[in-house]
Write an enzyme that holds these catalytic residues in place. Structure first.
Site, mmCIF file in Angstrom:
data_model
loop_
_atom_site.group_PDB
_atom_site.id
_atom_site.type_symbol
_atom_site.label_atom_id
_atom_site.label_comp_id
_atom_site.label_asym_id
_atom_site.label_seq_id
_atom_site.Cartn_x
_atom_site.Cartn_y
_atom_site.Cartn_z
ATOM 1 C CG HIS A 187 -44.242 43.425 -32.950
ATOM 2 N ND1 HIS A 187 -43.443 42.295 -32.882
ATOM 3 C CD2 HIS A 187 -45.404 43.019 -33.503
ATOM 4 C CE1 HIS A 187 -44.090 41.262 -33.386
ATOM 5 N NE2 HIS A 187 -45.287 41.664 -33.759
ATOM 6 C CG HIS A 204 -50.162 43.761 -33.043
ATOM 7 N ND1 HIS A 204 -50.171 43.642 -34.411
ATOM 8 C CD2 HIS A 204 -49.284 42.829 -32.592
ATOM 9 C CE1 HIS A 204 -49.351 42.672 -34.774
ATOM 10 N NE2 HIS A 204 -48.791 42.170 -33.684
#
Length: 142
Positions: free
Chosen positions: A103, A105
């Site tokens: 992932h 950010h």
């Protein structure tokens, strides 16, 4: 490096087992609001492919995440009138990774304003929904 664990929170979100505030979705990626945002408009970009992090991600998943991260960076800057954007990605525990599904950010930033500390406090759902709507509206204008 450990194997991919399909019981991680992002895998559960991708399977519809946990709720999320979706901002953007295409065939390869999903962008959701971070429930513990370091700034208003903090989003997470995740691949739909099951990969632990950048170290084991297939090239296609990594490329898709990069393109979606760029799209979301532009949108959060526009949605919040930000001066810049911080894009972060962590790998393995020693690298700061907490959830073991790749992932990225994407955090809108303002001159002279520090990111909020990562306290573990969850944002109110109505605030996340409002911020998600602002980002979706900005995406529609890109």
């Amino acid at each position: 490096m450990s194997a991919y664990d399909p019981s991680n929170v992002f895998a559960k979100i991708l399977r519809g087992e946990l709720p999320s505030q979706t901002v953007y979705e295409d065939e390869a990626t999903l962008a959701i609001m971070d429930i513990m945002p370091r700034a208003d408009g903090h989003v997470l970009v995740i691949p739909k492919a099951p990969c632990r992090n950048l170290l084991d991600a297939p090239a296609e998943a990594l490329a898709a995440v990069a393109l979606t991260s760029q799209k979301l960076a532009r949108a959060v800057m526009r949605a919040f009138g930000a001066d810049g954007v911080t894009v972060q990605q962590f790998n393995e525990s020693a690298g700061g990774q907490v959830v073991f599904h790749l992932h990225v950010h994407v955090v809108p930033r303002f001159e002279g304003v520090a990111m909020r500390p990562h306290t573990g406090a969850m944002e109110k759902p109505e605030v996340l929904a409002e911020n998600a709507e602002r980002i979706r509206a900005a995406l529609a204008r890109l």
